[in-house]
Scaffold this motif. Structure first.
Motif, PDB file in Angstrom:
ATOM      1  N   MET A 146      49.902  12.349  25.138  1.00  0.00           N
ATOM      2  CA  MET A 146      50.188  13.353  24.130  1.00  0.00           C
ATOM      3  C   MET A 146      48.994  14.302  24.018  1.00  0.00           C
ATOM      4  SD  MET A 146      53.151  13.259  22.502  1.00  0.00           S
ATOM      5  CE  MET A 146      53.155  13.315  20.756  1.00  0.00           C
ATOM      6  N   ALA A 147      48.360  14.344  22.861  1.00  0.00           N
ATOM      7  CA  ALA A 147      47.283  15.311  22.668  1.00  0.00           C
ATOM      8  C   ALA A 147      45.943  14.588  22.637  1.00  0.00           C
ATOM      9  CB  ALA A 147      47.499  16.077  21.377  1.00  0.00           C
ATOM     10  N   LYS A 148      45.007  15.046  23.469  1.00  0.00           N
ATOM     11  CA  LYS A 148      43.659  14.513  23.452  1.00  0.00           C
ATOM     12  C   LYS A 148      42.805  15.437  22.596  1.00  0.00           C
ATOM     13  CE  LYS A 148      42.581  14.313  27.796  1.00  0.00           C
ATOM     14  NZ  LYS A 148      41.928  14.036  29.053  1.00  0.00           N
TER      15      LYS A 148
ATOM     16  N   GLN B  99      47.672  19.208  25.177  1.00  0.00           N
ATOM     17  CA  GLN B  99      48.907  18.502  25.491  1.00  0.00           C
ATOM     18  C   GLN B  99      49.167  18.669  26.976  1.00  0.00           C
ATOM     19  OE1 GLN B  99      52.502  19.814  23.621  1.00  0.00           O
ATOM     20  NE2 GLN B  99      53.656  18.080  24.411  1.00  0.00           N
ATOM     21  N   ARG B 100      49.316  17.566  27.640  1.00  0.00           N
ATOM     22  CA  ARG B 100      49.521  17.591  29.086  1.00  0.00           C
ATOM     23  C   ARG B 100      51.001  17.401  29.423  1.00  0.00           C
ATOM     24  NH1 ARG B 100      44.785  18.959  31.274  1.00  0.00           N
ATOM     25  NH2 ARG B 100      43.006  17.858  30.442  1.00  0.00           N
TER      26      ARG B 100
ATOM     27  N   ALA C 217      53.800  19.187  29.377  1.00  0.00           N
ATOM     28  CA  ALA C 217      54.922  19.602  28.520  1.00  0.00           C
ATOM     29  C   ALA C 217      56.025  20.106  29.445  1.00  0.00           C
ATOM     30  CB  ALA C 217      54.484  20.699  27.565  1.00  0.00           C
TER      31      ALA C 217
ATOM     32  N   GLN D 294      56.555  22.918  20.869  1.00  0.00           N
ATOM     33  CA  GLN D 294      55.481  22.176  21.522  1.00  0.00           C
ATOM     34  C   GLN D 294      54.116  22.762  21.162  1.00  0.00           C
ATOM     35  OE1 GLN D 294      55.732  19.401  23.333  1.00  0.00           O
ATOM     36  NE2 GLN D 294      57.933  19.402  22.975  1.00  0.00           N
TER      37      GLN D 294
ATOM     38  N   LYS E 105      53.109  21.772  17.589  1.00  0.00           N
ATOM     39  CA  LYS E 105      52.598  20.398  17.528  1.00  0.00           C
ATOM     40  C   LYS E 105      51.147  20.326  17.986  1.00  0.00           C
ATOM     41  CE  LYS E 105      56.817  17.743  18.341  1.00  0.00           C
ATOM     42  NZ  LYS E 105      57.449  16.791  19.272  1.00  0.00           N
ATOM     43  N   THR E 106      50.827  21.033  19.053  1.00  0.00           N
ATOM     44  CA  THR E 106      49.469  21.031  19.577  1.00  0.00           C
ATOM     45  C   THR E 106      48.511  21.708  18.603  1.00  0.00           C
ATOM     46  OG1 THR E 106      50.431  21.155  21.781  1.00  0.00           O
ATOM     47  CG2 THR E 106      48.075  21.538  21.603  1.00  0.00           C
TER      48      THR E 106
ATOM     49  N   SER F 238      47.784  19.413  15.762  1.00  0.00           N
ATOM     50  CA  SER F 238      46.849  18.388  16.209  1.00  0.00           C
ATOM     51  C   SER F 238      45.415  18.917  16.219  1.00  0.00           C
ATOM     52  CB  SER F 238      47.229  17.901  17.600  1.00  0.00           C
ATOM     53  OG  SER F 238      46.318  16.938  18.062  1.00  0.00           O
TER      54      SER F 238
ATOM     55  N   HIS G   4      50.275  22.513  30.833  1.00  0.00           N
ATOM     56  CA  HIS G   4      49.193  21.919  30.055  1.00  0.00           C
ATOM     57  C   HIS G   4      48.806  22.953  28.993  1.00  0.00           C
ATOM     58  CE1 HIS G   4      49.002  18.773  32.931  1.00  0.00           C
ATOM     59  NE2 HIS G   4      48.206  19.360  33.799  1.00  0.00           N
TER      60      HIS G   4
ATOM     61  N   GLU H 207      46.245  24.012  25.880  1.00  0.00           N
ATOM     62  CA  GLU H 207      44.945  23.752  25.264  1.00  0.00           C
ATOM     63  C   GLU H 207      44.710  24.770  24.156  1.00  0.00           C
ATOM     64  OE1 GLU H 207      40.185  23.444  26.282  1.00  0.00           O
ATOM     65  OE2 GLU H 207      41.591  23.940  27.878  1.00  0.00           O
TER      66      GLU H 207
END
Length: 125
Positions: free
Chosen positions: A1-3, A15-16, A18, A54, A57-58, A61, A115, A117
């Motif tokens: 998910m999100a780092k 998020q990787r 997607a 998406q 959400k990122t 986060s 991806h 960022e």
């Protein structure tokens, strides 16, 4: 998910893979780059694009990561003052599929991934 990776007064979320093409994602992310977080969330909430969900959400986060970093550093953070300093979409791995074609042949289909960022930082007043 999100780092997450926190450095100083900024926070980042990634998020990787997607499952949407980078081209479609970039159409949405270009609208929020450089905006205040509250304005960007409003833009994403009312966007008709599927990629907006998406990206929202990122972004949420990244804001949560900034709050956590401020709490860990025992400093105050004004969430309303957060600005999106960097927002990029890169291409992820392609899912390679095949579709039947005429005369027994097959044609390739590349299902693209992205991806995302997003880096947020407190605005300087």
């Amino acid at each position: 998910m999100a780092k997450a990776l926190k450095t100083g007064t900024e926070a980042r979320a990634i998020q990787r893979t997607a499952r949407q093409s980078p081209y479609k994602m970039r159409l949405v992310i270009d609208q929020i780059r450089g905006q205040r977080v509250n304005d960007a969330l409003a833009i994403l909430k009312f966007s008709k694009k599927g990629a907006a969900k998406q990206i929202e959400k990122t972004l949420a986060s990244a804001v949560a990561n900034a709050e956590q970093a401020a709490r860990a550093a025992n400093t105050s953070l004004d969430v309303d003052a957060l600005v999106i300093t960097k927002a990029i979409v890169n291409e992820g791995p392609k899912l390679k599929r095949w579709m039947p074609a005429a005369m027994g042949r097959a044609t390739p289909i590349a299902k693209r991934t992205s991806h995302i960022e997003i880096i947020v930082a407190e605005a300087v007043r």
